[in-house]
Design a protein around this motif. Sequence first.
Motif, PDB file in Angstrom:
ATOM      1  N   MET A   1       1.489  26.083 -14.994  1.00 34.63           N
ATOM      2  CA  MET A   1       0.629  24.937 -14.681  1.00 34.63           C
ATOM      3  C   MET A   1       1.467  23.698 -14.371  1.00 34.63           C
ATOM      4  O   MET A   1       1.196  22.967 -13.408  1.00 34.63           O
ATOM      5  CB  MET A   1      -0.296  24.658 -15.859  1.00 34.63           C
ATOM      6  CG  MET A   1      -1.268  23.508 -15.608  1.00 34.63           C
ATOM      7  SD  MET A   1      -2.325  23.151 -17.041  1.00 34.63           S
ATOM      8  CE  MET A   1      -1.087  22.529 -18.187  1.00 34.63           C
ATOM      9  N   ALA A   2       2.497  23.448 -15.184  1.00 30.41           N
ATOM     10  CA  ALA A   2       3.355  22.282 -14.948  1.00 30.41           C
ATOM     11  C   ALA A   2       4.089  22.402 -13.614  1.00 30.41           C
ATOM     12  O   ALA A   2       4.237  21.424 -12.869  1.00 30.41           O
ATOM     13  CB  ALA A   2       4.353  22.130 -16.100  1.00 30.41           C
ATOM     14  N   THR A   3       4.546  23.628 -13.331  1.00 31.35           N
ATOM     15  CA  THR A   3       5.246  23.838 -12.068  1.00 31.35           C
ATOM     16  C   THR A   3       4.311  23.637 -10.888  1.00 31.35           C
ATOM     17  O   THR A   3       4.681  23.038  -9.869  1.00 31.35           O
ATOM     18  CB  THR A   3       5.832  25.262 -12.026  1.00 31.35           C
ATOM     19  OG1 THR A   3       6.683  25.454 -13.151  1.00 31.35           O
ATOM     20  CG2 THR A   3       6.633  25.465 -10.751  1.00 31.35           C
ATOM     21  N   PHE A   4       3.078  24.126 -11.007  1.00 25.69           N
ATOM     22  CA  PHE A   4       2.109  23.967  -9.932  1.00 25.69           C
ATOM     23  C   PHE A   4       1.790  22.487  -9.717  1.00 25.69           C
ATOM     24  O   PHE A   4       1.633  22.021  -8.578  1.00 25.69           O
ATOM     25  CB  PHE A   4       0.825  24.730 -10.263  1.00 25.69           C
ATOM     26  CG  PHE A   4       0.250  25.461  -9.095  1.00 25.69           C
ATOM     27  CD1 PHE A   4       0.644  26.755  -8.806  1.00 25.69           C
ATOM     28  CD2 PHE A   4      -0.664  24.851  -8.258  1.00 25.69           C
ATOM     29  CE1 PHE A   4       0.119  27.433  -7.719  1.00 25.69           C
ATOM     30  CE2 PHE A   4      -1.197  25.515  -7.179  1.00 25.69           C
ATOM     31  CZ  PHE A   4      -0.804  26.812  -6.892  1.00 25.69           C
TER      32      PHE A   4
ATOM     33  N   GLY B   1       2.242  17.966  -6.352  1.00 31.16           N
ATOM     34  CA  GLY B   1       2.463  16.525  -6.258  1.00 31.16           C
ATOM     35  C   GLY B   1       3.493  16.173  -5.210  1.00 31.16           C
ATOM     36  O   GLY B   1       3.335  15.191  -4.457  1.00 31.16           O
ATOM     37  N   ILE B   2       4.576  16.947  -5.120  1.00 30.88           N
ATOM     38  CA  ILE B   2       5.593  16.703  -4.090  1.00 30.88           C
ATOM     39  C   ILE B   2       4.989  16.889  -2.705  1.00 30.88           C
ATOM     40  O   ILE B   2       5.283  16.131  -1.771  1.00 30.88           O
ATOM     41  CB  ILE B   2       6.793  17.634  -4.304  1.00 30.88           C
ATOM     42  CG1 ILE B   2       7.506  17.295  -5.619  1.00 30.88           C
ATOM     43  CG2 ILE B   2       7.770  17.514  -3.134  1.00 30.88           C
ATOM     44  CD1 ILE B   2       8.616  18.248  -5.975  1.00 30.88           C
ATOM     45  N   ALA B   3       4.125  17.889  -2.554  1.00 33.08           N
ATOM     46  CA  ALA B   3       3.456  18.086  -1.270  1.00 33.08           C
ATOM     47  C   ALA B   3       2.592  16.876  -0.924  1.00 33.08           C
ATOM     48  O   ALA B   3       2.505  16.465   0.249  1.00 33.08           O
ATOM     49  CB  ALA B   3       2.601  19.351  -1.312  1.00 33.08           C
ATOM     50  N   GLY B   4       1.949  16.264  -1.900  1.00 32.32           N
ATOM     51  CA  GLY B   4       1.162  15.066  -1.640  1.00 32.32           C
ATOM     52  C   GLY B   4       2.020  13.916  -1.145  1.00 32.32           C
ATOM     53  O   GLY B   4       1.639  13.187  -0.211  1.00 32.32           O
TER      54      GLY B   4
ATOM     55  N   VAL C   1      -2.799  12.613  -7.229  1.00 36.02           N
ATOM     56  CA  VAL C   1      -3.985  13.265  -6.663  1.00 36.02           C
ATOM     57  C   VAL C   1      -3.681  14.718  -6.320  1.00 36.02           C
ATOM     58  O   VAL C   1      -4.445  15.638  -6.666  1.00 36.02           O
ATOM     59  CB  VAL C   1      -4.482  12.493  -5.424  1.00 36.02           C
ATOM     60  CG1 VAL C   1      -5.568  13.285  -4.690  1.00 36.02           C
ATOM     61  CG2 VAL C   1      -5.009  11.124  -5.834  1.00 36.02           C
ATOM     62  N   ALA C   2      -2.572  14.950  -5.619  1.00 39.50           N
ATOM     63  CA  ALA C   2      -2.237  16.313  -5.224  1.00 39.50           C
ATOM     64  C   ALA C   2      -1.894  17.169  -6.437  1.00 39.50           C
ATOM     65  O   ALA C   2      -2.239  18.361  -6.494  1.00 39.50           O
ATOM     66  CB  ALA C   2      -1.068  16.291  -4.231  1.00 39.50           C
ATOM     67  N   ALA C   3      -1.214  16.571  -7.420  1.00 42.25           N
ATOM     68  CA  ALA C   3      -0.889  17.322  -8.639  1.00 42.25           C
ATOM     69  C   ALA C   3      -2.162  17.720  -9.376  1.00 42.25           C
ATOM     70  O   ALA C   3      -2.285  18.852  -9.876  1.00 42.25           O
ATOM     71  CB  ALA C   3       0.016  16.484  -9.536  1.00 42.25           C
ATOM     72  N   ALA C   4      -3.125  16.813  -9.476  1.00 37.09           N
ATOM     73  CA  ALA C   4      -4.396  17.130 -10.127  1.00 37.09           C
ATOM     74  C   ALA C   4      -5.124  18.241  -9.387  1.00 37.09           C
ATOM     75  O   ALA C   4      -5.687  19.160 -10.011  1.00 37.09           O
ATOM     76  CB  ALA C   4      -5.268  15.871 -10.191  1.00 37.09           C
ATOM     77  N   ALA C   5      -5.100  18.177  -8.029  1.00 37.22           N
ATOM     78  CA  ALA C   5      -5.728  19.243  -7.246  1.00 37.22           C
ATOM     79  C   ALA C   5      -5.012  20.566  -7.474  1.00 37.22           C
ATOM     80  O   ALA C   5      -5.645  21.636  -7.565  1.00 37.22           O
ATOM     81  CB  ALA C   5      -5.716  18.871  -5.759  1.00 37.22           C
ATOM     82  N   GLY C   6      -3.683  20.522  -7.587  1.00 41.79           N
ATOM     83  CA  GLY C   6      -2.927  21.741  -7.840  1.00 41.79           C
ATOM     84  C   GLY C   6      -3.234  22.338  -9.195  1.00 41.79           C
ATOM     85  O   GLY C   6      -3.383  23.565  -9.337  1.00 41.79           O
TER      86      GLY C   6
ATOM     87  N   SER D   1       0.830  -1.208   0.000  1.00 41.58           N
ATOM     88  CA  SER D   1       0.000   0.000   0.000  1.00 41.58           C
ATOM     89  C   SER D   1       0.861   1.255   0.000  1.00 41.58           C
ATOM     90  O   SER D   1       0.503   2.257  -0.623  1.00 41.58           O
ATOM     91  CB  SER D   1      -0.929  -0.005   1.214  1.00 41.58           C
ATOM     92  OG  SER D   1      -0.187   0.039   2.425  1.00 41.58           O
ATOM     93  N   LEU D   2       2.007   1.212   0.684  1.00 39.02           N
ATOM     94  CA  LEU D   2       2.896   2.375   0.683  1.00 39.02           C
ATOM     95  C   LEU D   2       3.490   2.596  -0.705  1.00 39.02           C
ATOM     96  O   LEU D   2       3.593   3.744  -1.168  1.00 39.02           O
ATOM     97  CB  LEU D   2       4.005   2.176   1.719  1.00 39.02           C
ATOM     98  CG  LEU D   2       5.005   3.319   1.869  1.00 39.02           C
ATOM     99  CD1 LEU D   2       4.308   4.596   2.321  1.00 39.02           C
ATOM    100  CD2 LEU D   2       6.121   2.946   2.855  1.00 39.02           C
ATOM    101  N   ILE D   3       3.865   1.509  -1.377  1.00 39.14           N
ATOM    102  CA  ILE D   3       4.419   1.624  -2.731  1.00 39.14           C
ATOM    103  C   ILE D   3       3.379   2.216  -3.683  1.00 39.14           C
ATOM    104  O   ILE D   3       3.701   3.015  -4.574  1.00 39.14           O
ATOM    105  CB  ILE D   3       4.893   0.242  -3.217  1.00 39.14           C
ATOM    106  CG1 ILE D   3       6.070  -0.243  -2.357  1.00 39.14           C
ATOM    107  CG2 ILE D   3       5.293   0.298  -4.690  1.00 39.14           C
ATOM    108  CD1 ILE D   3       6.510  -1.665  -2.671  1.00 39.14           C
ATOM    109  N   ILE D   4       2.124   1.834  -3.491  1.00 38.05           N
ATOM    110  CA  ILE D   4       1.054   2.372  -4.341  1.00 38.05           C
ATOM    111  C   ILE D   4       0.714   3.806  -3.953  1.00 38.05           C
ATOM    112  O   ILE D   4       0.457   4.672  -4.812  1.00 38.05           O
ATOM    113  CB  ILE D   4      -0.198   1.479  -4.240  1.00 38.05           C
ATOM    114  CG1 ILE D   4       0.102   0.076  -4.762  1.00 38.05           C
ATOM    115  CG2 ILE D   4      -1.369   2.097  -4.996  1.00 38.05           C
ATOM    116  CD1 ILE D   4      -1.029  -0.907  -4.555  1.00 38.05           C
ATOM    117  N   ALA D   5       0.708   4.091  -2.649  1.00 36.45           N
ATOM    118  CA  ALA D   5       0.241   5.385  -2.158  1.00 36.45           C
ATOM    119  C   ALA D   5       1.155   6.531  -2.571  1.00 36.45           C
ATOM    120  O   ALA D   5       0.669   7.638  -2.866  1.00 36.45           O
ATOM    121  CB  ALA D   5       0.103   5.345  -0.635  1.00 36.45           C
ATOM    122  N   LEU D   6       2.462   6.317  -2.594  1.00 41.25           N
ATOM    123  CA  LEU D   6       3.386   7.421  -2.891  1.00 41.25           C
ATOM    124  C   LEU D   6       3.139   8.005  -4.285  1.00 41.25           C
ATOM    125  O   LEU D   6       2.923   9.221  -4.415  1.00 41.25           O
ATOM    126  CB  LEU D   6       4.833   6.950  -2.721  1.00 41.25           C
ATOM    127  CG  LEU D   6       5.287   6.734  -1.271  1.00 41.25           C
ATOM    128  CD1 LEU D   6       6.675   6.114  -1.235  1.00 41.25           C
ATOM    129  CD2 LEU D   6       5.285   8.048  -0.500  1.00 41.25           C
TER     130      LEU D   6
END
Length: 648
Positions: A545-548, A553-556, A425-430, A414-419
């Motif tokens: 947009m790419a930078t955001f 994504g890194i924050a996620g 997910v976070a990149a899409a939200a960004g 699950s950790l391998i999948i979650a990272l």
Amino acid sequence: MPFAALTRCLIALMLLSQPVSAQDAPVQTLLQTHAEDLAKPSRRTIQPVIDDLAESGLPGIPSFLEAWADKGIVQRDADGLFFFGTREGDLYVLRDVDGGADAGTVGRREATELKPNAGVRRLIGTALVRFQLNDPDPDRRRAALESLTRSPSEDLLAPLRASIDTEEDAAIRARKIALDRLITVQFGSDVPTRLAAIDWMSDQVSLEARAALNGLLTTDTLVGTPPAGANVARILQVGRDLTERQALELLAAEDILPPDVTRADRDAALVAAIDAGTVNGIPVASLSTEEARWSAYETLVSAGTAPPRPPLDAIETLLSDNPITEVYDEDDPVITTAAEAALAEVESRVARAQAADLGLDALSLASIYFLAAIGLAITFGVMGVINMAHGEFIMLGAYTGYVVQQVVPDYTVSLIIALPLAFVVAAAAGVALERLVIRHLAHRPLETLLATFGISVAVQQIVKNIFGTQAVPLTSPDWLAGAWTLNDVVGISYIRIGIFVLAALFLGLLVYILRRTRLGLEVRAVTQNPGMAASLGIDPDRVGMATFALGSGIAGVAGVAIGLFAQVTSEMGAGYIVQSFMTVVVGGVGSVFGTLAGAGLIGGLQKGIEFLNPSNTLAAQTYMILFIILFIQVRPRGIVAQKGRHAQ
């Protein structure tokens, strides 16, 4: 002779008279020679019996001793034989003490259960340690060492030393050596051996070693001249080592009190001396002040009708005649001198180890701040956007990890999948935030700040509605459980080591992207001079947009890492947004290495302040913010200042 006793004697004679049976039942034969003492043990009579059992070397004796200590031995009344006995209702299920073979059953009233008291059980435990120190099972040897640690004994020092040379397990051997030194210091009688043990301890930082050395330096406080041959630690000085009141209390405890005349004693003497309205010729009416009363009392002293007041230096005289000393409990001054030197060396080692441990903590915290802030540094540097919703990307990443664990119960998988999923997910939200809100508020920093703050509150409320207000667990795999421990002072959890490795990987990845890819070239161009980059055909909106997406994504991913050791709640991102902005500003806007330097500075500063003031973490935050304000006054562009028009 009673019939039962006669029966036991006959059985014992039969066992002794039949060599084959004796060979087949050596434990039973030995037990029958001590049957009476085993049946009614006491601390006075049982020690020789236990010594005889222990020195026999029979392999079945340890099992017998363990069962005896646990009240698992019964003696059959009919013949006096001993068995392993398990109570089942009104019966005892018997097993032979030689090999544990089934021996049938006996009624509860036809057998006597051996019930050693606490003192006898301690003696049994000591005897068991002798066997267990050389037991083939490593777990039993470890159990013996744990027992010896709890109850060190001089009697077990020789068996412990004898077991060291034959020990094959390196960790157990090291523990045996350490226990040998610790027990030698405490119970040893040979001075050179004790000095060697003390010298060994000077190279340690363990709590056991420090406790053993401090145990050699314990003192008693004595009033008066110490006895001849006493190992005096120091003579206590009033005003330096103890107060005058403390000294008087010690003197009073020994019934050594300075002569004193209280005001009550004075007034009683004056009243007793009143004659015709005067005291020794002084009118009573004139004795209205303290000075006058004391003056009148002195006339009584001169006349010999009242005891004199003590001189002003009475207390100093008493202390001079009755010095207060601290005397070592250890009689040998050579031992205490060596212990003092060893303890000073150990404390120096502990101080260095604490500094190393503090450095590891600071490095760990800096890794967390770097992961949390690097995405913000990139977006802030490229777009100049103060994104107050950056913490919510961290929170979304943590909740993504939680959801994955609900679907995939294997924590490693699950950790391998979650990272990577948290990154997506976070990149899409960004990207959604940048496309729907931020691009429409370009170059309007105040409106952008307020908008992103409102979005952060809205996202928190949405997450509360979905997952509730309670914290949810994000469990780490077993291989991340525990801590890497160097000694009793230096240690760091495997989760924090994992976060450090993750931060190092992202550092390398970002440096590669920014230095070796077209996207990195465009990001650097837009960061340093957006107008010139646009004139060269670079689309600042696309780069933004790419930078955001990259920063979010890194924050996620950071959220998954942080969630492994912190509570996963809807407000968790808010706890890192302030530190993230401070890291970016101190390090230098838009610089990866600047963010790394800022994270290191803030992490080290926070841990240093917490170390100096561990009881008030809020003060650490306050002092850190004040320091950063001063730092910005001196270096407003941060540690690694950007170049170009954007830096202005």
